[in-house]
Write an enzyme that holds these catalytic residues in place. Structure first.
Site, PDB file in Angstrom:
ATOM      1  N   LYS A  74      39.269  22.574 100.094  1.00 36.55           N
ATOM      2  CA  LYS A  74      40.185  22.919  98.837  1.00 36.55           C
ATOM      3  C   LYS A  74      41.514  22.399  99.517  1.00 36.55           C
ATOM      4  O   LYS A  74      41.960  22.250 100.726  1.00 36.55           O
ATOM      5  CB  LYS A  74      40.060  24.374  99.068  1.00 36.55           C
ATOM      6  CG  LYS A  74      40.732  24.994  97.567  1.00 36.55           C
ATOM      7  CD  LYS A  74      39.611  25.107  96.772  1.00 36.55           C
ATOM      8  CE  LYS A  74      40.223  25.733  95.319  1.00 36.55           C
ATOM      9  NZ  LYS A  74      39.271  25.773  94.335  1.00 36.55           N
ATOM     10  N   ASP A  97      42.085  23.375  89.736  1.00 36.22           N
ATOM     11  CA  ASP A  97      42.138  24.814  90.013  1.00 36.22           C
ATOM     12  C   ASP A  97      43.312  25.290  89.552  1.00 36.22           C
ATOM     13  O   ASP A  97      43.855  24.765  88.424  1.00 36.22           O
ATOM     14  CB  ASP A  97      41.988  25.143  91.617  1.00 36.22           C
ATOM     15  CG  ASP A  97      41.733  26.538  91.821  1.00 36.22           C
ATOM     16  OD1 ASP A  97      40.602  26.989  91.733  1.00 36.22           O
ATOM     17  OD2 ASP A  97      42.572  27.422  92.284  1.00 36.22           O
TER      18      ASP A  97
END
Ligand code: NDP
Length: 447
Positions: A128, A168
């Site tokens: 991430k 995201d």
């Protein structure tokens, strides 16, 4: 030492080694709690420092992102990429641009991503990244310059076989475009497999935009069926109004539900007659405006500034905004109002107190790492299309997504039952995700 002592000793170590990262602690605590029954039943998973290694990222990259704003002033943000675990495949996970981003938040998201990606059944590891850059109120050119500066450093750490970022919060199709353009320039090659969420004419996949929201509703549909209920005719609350929320609303309504409210960080809109999805998309995706604009153009809708969306009455709640948005108190409100199903479209939106309230009141609860895995699964399908220079139709890709979500549900359900915790989808998701990763880590040795 018994299992309880071993796990609590391990958790203490994690707290000390990762001080000041409460979201990461929260994510690890939930997984460790589920793993107790696995370690009890299959003690070999405690060998070779397996769990310690799993909780330590393989690599953490932090970098400066300087850029020039429209006034000619230099701004400096901080960029992150946490490459958590690549035992199953290249690191895969989104980039988040939001002022709240820090290392602990990226680590919690990267940690969750390992198990989520494992649950999809596809060969992808967990990672991430992101930045504390706030896209709100920035001009188009400022967004572009920021993305270019961010990629100028990130490009050396990613690649089709190494690490494949996606979007995201704050990173949608526009940002992926600017990021991809800069990568292509720096790498001097059109490596379409390096990012997912791309435009359809340059390597993107149909259904990727819709995938997380649609997938969350497909999961919810399965969970409701398995527990004697039907989404058709149900009242549903969807928090947020971004990518995940919009497509969760769309799919829920297509399946016959009425979505009675959505939100953003300024408040919520109640929509007793359902949501006009095209209007919401126009406001959020084209005008990039606040949800309060919706009520002027939709009959029966009301804006509640600063209000708590969980006070609405519904059968199903789909939190699709951000972490810890649903507190224990809000969970009690949902229960009092008759809510029986909760599926997390966002990552870790329910606090541990909220999950406890759901558990003790018989609410069927699907954790994000299972319910929102449709986004990353479809990203992996985009990678497959890139690798074979192919583009699949919408219906074929949607069918694959649906099958993946059904399989994830079944996997969570049977794993929970196998460990004598029938209906505990949190435990089922954590254990099923863990075992595949753990077996691969044991097979590949201590690295
Ligand atoms: P977007 O940026 O498209 O939308 C985020 C939405 O959440 C906006 O409506 C935003 O409102 C709201 N929001 C953000 N922070 C807060 C806050 N602190 N309080 C209240 N509302 C807030 O992001 P996505 O829809 O892509 O992501 C939403 C969630 O889903 C995140 O948890 C993400 O990690 C998760 N997720 C996303 C996937 C994807 O494919 N995009 C895949 C899997 C999970 P505002 O505009 O006011 O900030």
């Amino acid at each position: 030492m018994n299992i309880e002592q071993k796990v609590s000793g391990l958790y203490d170590q994690i707290l000390t080694r990762n001080a000041g990262e409460p979201e990461f602690h929260q994510a690890v605590a939930e997984v460790l709690e589920s793993l107790k029954v696995v370690l009890e039943k299959d003690p070999h998973y405690g060998d070779y420092g397996l769990v310690q290694r799993l909780c330590e990222p393989e690599r953490q990259i932090i970098f400066r992102v300087p850029w020039v704003d429209d006034q000619g002033q230099v701004q400096v943000n901080r960029g992150f990429r946490v490459q958590f675990n690549s035992v199953l495949g290249p690191y895969k996970g989104g980039l988040r641009f939001h002022p709240s981003v820090n290392l602990g938040i990226i680590k919690f998201l990267g940690f969750e991503q390992i198990f989520k990606n494992s649950l999809t059944g596809l060969p992808i590891g967990g990672g991430k990244g992101g930045s504390d850059f706030d896209p709100k109120g920035k001009s188009e050119l400022e967004i572009m310059r920021f993305c270019q500066s961010f990629m100028t450093e990130l490009h050396r750490h990613i690649g089709e076989y190494r690490d494949v970022p996606a979007g995201d919060i704050g990173v949608g199709g526009r940002e992926i475009g600017y990021l991809f353009g800069q990568y292509r320039r720096m790498a001097n090659q059109h490596e379409s497999g390096v990012l997912t969420g791309k435009g359809l004419t340059w390597g993107g996949s149909l259904v990727r935009t819709e995938a997380t929201g649609y997938g969350c509703v497909y999961f919810t549909e399965e969970m409701m069926k398995a527990n004697g209920a039907d989404i058709n005719g149900a009242k549903v609350i969807v928090s947020g109004s971004g990518n995940v929320a919009i497509y969760a609303i769309k799919k829920a309504q297509e399946l016959g539900a009425t979505v009675v409210g959505f939100s953003d960080s300024s408040g919520y809109v109640s929509t007793p007659n359902g949501v006009d999805v095209e209007l919401l998309k126009e406001i959020k995706e084209v005008r990039r405006a606040r949800v309060s604009e919706y009520v002027a153009e939709a009959e029966g809708a009301e804006f509640h500034e600063g209000g708590n969306i969980w006070e609405l009455k519904a059968d199903v709640a789909l939190p699709c905004a951000t972490q810890n948005e649903l507190s224990g108190e809000s969970a009690k409100l949902l229960v009092e109002n008759g809510c029986r199903f909760v599926a997390e479209g966002a990552n870790m939106p329910s606090t541990p107190e909220a999950i406890e309230v759901f558990k003790s009141n018989g609410v069927h609860f699907a954790p994000g790492k299972a319910a929102n895995a449709g986004g990353v699964a479809t990203s992996a399908l985009e990678m497959q299309q890139n690798a074979t220079r192919d583009s699949w139709s919408f219906s074929y890709t949607d069918e694959r997504l649906k099958r993946i979500m059904t399989n994830i549900f079944k996997n969570c359900e049977t794993t929970a039952a196998e460990y004598d915790h029938e209906g505990n989808y949190v435990l089922g998701a954590n254990i099923a995700g863990f075992k595949k990763v753990a077996n691969a880590m044991l097979a590949q040795g201590v690295i």
